[in-house]
Scaffold this motif. Structure first.
Motif, PDB file in Angstrom:
ATOM      1  N   SER A 182     -29.999  13.926 -67.771  1.00 28.35           N
ATOM      2  CA  SER A 182     -28.924  13.152 -68.404  1.00 28.35           C
ATOM      3  C   SER A 182     -27.886  14.048 -69.059  1.00 28.35           C
ATOM      4  CB  SER A 182     -29.511  12.178 -69.423  1.00 28.35           C
ATOM      5  OG  SER A 182     -30.229  12.876 -70.426  1.00 28.35           O
ATOM      6  N   GLY A 183     -28.323  15.195 -69.616  1.00 31.37           N
ATOM      7  CA  GLY A 183     -27.367  16.106 -70.246  1.00 31.37           C
ATOM      8  C   GLY A 183     -26.400  16.689 -69.240  1.00 31.37           C
ATOM      9  N   VAL A 184     -26.906  17.134 -68.098  1.00 28.69           N
ATOM     10  CA  VAL A 184     -26.044  17.680 -67.059  1.00 28.69           C
ATOM     11  C   VAL A 184     -25.133  16.585 -66.513  1.00 28.69           C
ATOM     12  CG1 VAL A 184     -25.997  18.737 -64.766  1.00 28.69           C
ATOM     13  CG2 VAL A 184     -27.661  19.506 -66.463  1.00 28.69           C
ATOM     14  N   MET A 185     -25.665  15.371 -66.348  1.00 30.41           N
ATOM     15  CA  MET A 185     -24.854  14.274 -65.843  1.00 30.41           C
ATOM     16  C   MET A 185     -23.709  13.960 -66.809  1.00 30.41           C
ATOM     17  SD  MET A 185     -24.605  12.260 -63.190  1.00 30.41           S
ATOM     18  CE  MET A 185     -26.207  12.057 -62.398  1.00 30.41           C
ATOM     19  N   GLY A 186     -24.007  13.952 -68.110  1.00 33.22           N
ATOM     20  CA  GLY A 186     -22.949  13.714 -69.088  1.00 33.22           C
ATOM     21  C   GLY A 186     -21.906  14.815 -69.071  1.00 33.22           C
ATOM     22  N   LEU A 187     -22.356  16.065 -68.894  1.00 34.74           N
ATOM     23  CA  LEU A 187     -21.415  17.179 -68.800  1.00 34.74           C
ATOM     24  C   LEU A 187     -20.549  17.044 -67.552  1.00 34.74           C
ATOM     25  CD1 LEU A 187     -20.873  19.704 -70.529  1.00 34.74           C
ATOM     26  CD2 LEU A 187     -22.408  20.966 -69.028  1.00 34.74           C
TER      27      LEU A 187
END
Length: 546
Positions: A474-479
């Motif tokens: 989710s962190g990479v997706m948000g980035l």
């Protein structure tokens, strides 16, 4: 039958309040008979007394109106962009606790990027948006620099009228007044002598950007009278525009009574490869490392210092090692970190950085030596040494031998040109996936270059097809929502369907991945529209607040 007595000040209002608090059964209002009519009589008496009290007030002297806000000379924001700003500021995080985000773009996460874009184009904020913009900046400190730049002088005018927005005044030198110009020597001197600490730091930093020598001379004039903690912050401002002309002042700071000030001065001097301190450190570090030619493969030998003498301490070497760290290795690492990297080419037989890094190191000193070289490369902004220490992105261990952590790799990447940085991270992701890439992605310029963006999307797709636990990405997706080039949106269309889930996949993972890719695509298209809106016709010029 007794006649009702008129209510007389000053006890009348207090008596009515007492009767209301105790109840008319226990306390009859003044001038009212007890019974069922007492509550209504109490309200009537209170209404009459209220009118009497208001009518008896003498009008006060009118306060002077505030001076009008300063004009903002920047062009007005385009109409479509002004509407977009209102939507961005009206969006608030959902009230759910940890639930799925859905497919709608997160507008508040796009606001920082929008502010950066609008400031780059030099538009003025619409007057009607300023209260909401200041409220958003009040709640999110990361928004404040860009939000206040966009808000301009009118925000400072409003901040003087509303205590909730006083942070804007604290962030502006002189309490919101404009900084003195280069020729306003009296204002510069007065603000430097009488301003608050934050104002003085801002003044010094501003002067340093336009005239490094003038800023240093301003600081030198009051140096001996400053508090130690203030000297440390002022000295740190010399990082901007650091050059050889700063060396005499920094050499003087090496004798400061504060250890932290001495350490900062030494660090700045070591970032000047031609400084006398750098030369002293080169001699000390060079004496600790040599090439052993008696073995089949040339090998580096390390002989760490046996003591930390007064001269080393004066040059910024900390004598006391941290817990769990050997003293000799601690001193050695500091010497190598502060020595000019050019030292090693001549010291180690004319070898290139790549050849030096490839040499074996005896007696388990490799990690210490290479970690110190990493810190030196970052401090001295040496791209050649950074490349050598990073190695190829596909190497086992995901980096060169000196890249002891993701934080070190990220710092080394920061010394490389933007395009090369993005290519290296793209290669890293292609070889190792996204599990360790988050911190590295953070040092890549936005929007991501095409090879990097495609590497991220491909890695996400591979993780989805493998049935990976989706929430861990989710962190990479948000980035990616904030950093992918909007032109990549079309490539996502093939990823929007719910995939078949492998037997060992997390329950519901397929629908989560589809939802996340839908949100990513919608966000990229929204970002493209937002960029286009900044080039549309301008809005009518807003009038300053009354």
């Amino acid at each position: 039958m007794n006649a009702a007595r008129p209510l007389t000040p000053p006890t009348a209002w207090e008596d009515l309040v007492t009767a209301a608090l105790l109840g008319t059964d226990r306390r009859t209002p003044p001038g009212t008979a007890p019974g069922r009519a007492a509550p209504a009589a109490l309200l009537d008496a209170a209404a009459a007394e209220t009118v009497r009290r208001r009518a008896g007030l003498r009008p006060g002297r009118a306060a002077p109106l505030p001076a009008p806000a300063a004009e903002d000379p920047r062009p007005a924001l385009p109409v479509a962009a002004a509407r977009r700003l209102a939507f961005l500021l009206a969006d608030r995080p959902g009230s759910g606790s940890g639930g799925r985000r859905g497919t709608a773009p997160d507008l508040m996460e796009l606001l920082p990027q929008w502010l950066t874009a609008v400031n780059a184009r030099g538009f003025a904020a619409p007057a009607e948006s300023l209260p909401a913009l200041l409220d958003a900046a009040r709640g999110r400190t990361d928004l404040r620099p860009a939000a206040l730049e966009f808000a301009g002088p009118r925000a400072l005018w409003l901040a003087r009228l509303n205590p909730d927005w006083r942070f804007a005044l604290r962030a502006a030198p002189g309490g919101g007044a404009s900084l003195p110009g280069p020729t306003e020597t009296e204002r510069i001197e007065r603000l430097w002598q009488e301003g608050l600490f934050a104002e003085r730091v801002a003044l010094l930093a501003t002067i340093r950007l336009r005239d490094p020598d003038a800023a240093r001379e301003l600081l030198a004039a009051s140096w001996s009278a400053e508090r130690a903690e203030d000297r440390l912050m002022f000295l740190d401002s010399l990082r901007a525009g650091l050059g050889p002309r700063d060396e005499p002042f920094l050499e003087q700071a090496l004798t400061d009574r504060s250890r932290n000030v001495r350490a900062t001065a030494a660090e700045l001097l070591s970032a000047l490869p031609g400084s006398a301190l750098a030369a002293r450190m080169a001699v000390r570090a060079g004496a600790c490392v040599a090439v052993d030619h008696t073995v089949d493969t040339p090998t580096l030998l390390v002989e760490a210092p046996h003591e930390c003498d007064a001269a080393m301490e004066r040059d910024g070497v900390s004598a006391k090692a941290p817990p769990g760290r050997g003293e000799r290795s601690w001193w050695f690492g500091q010497l190598v970190e502060a020595a000019p990297l050019a030292t090693w080419r001549s010291r180690l037989g004319g070898r290139t950085p790549e050849q030096i890094v490839a040499l074996p190191v005896a007696d388990d000193w490799l990690g210490e030596l290479h970690a110190a070289w990493c810190r030196a490369a970052v401090r001295q902004r040496d791209a050649d040494w950074s490349r050598a220490l990073l190695g190829v992105p596909s190497a086992p261990g995901a980096g060169g031998p000196g890249a002891v952590s993701l934080a070190e790799r990220a710092k080394l990447l920061g010394t490389l040109p933007a395009a090369e940085r993005a290519d290296w991270v793209a290669g890293f992701i292609a070889a190792h996936g996204l599990s360790e890439a988050f911190q590295l992605l953070g040092v890549c310029p936005v929007p991501w270059a095409t090879p990097l963006g495609r590497a991220v999307v491909d890695a996400l797709n591979i993780a989805r097809d493998a049935g990976s636990y989706p929430w861990s990405f989710s962190g990479v997706m948000g980035l990616a929502e904030r950093c992918l080039d909007p032109g990549e949106a079309a490539r996502l269309d093939a990823l929007l369907a719910v995939p078949d889930e492998p037997e060992d996949a997390s329950p519901g993972a397929g629908s989560y991945w589809a939802e996340a890719f839908q949100r990513l695509g919608r966000t990229l298209r929204l970002r493209a529209v937002m960029a286009q809106e900044l080039t549309s016709p301008p809005a009518p010029t807003s009038s300053p607040p009354d």
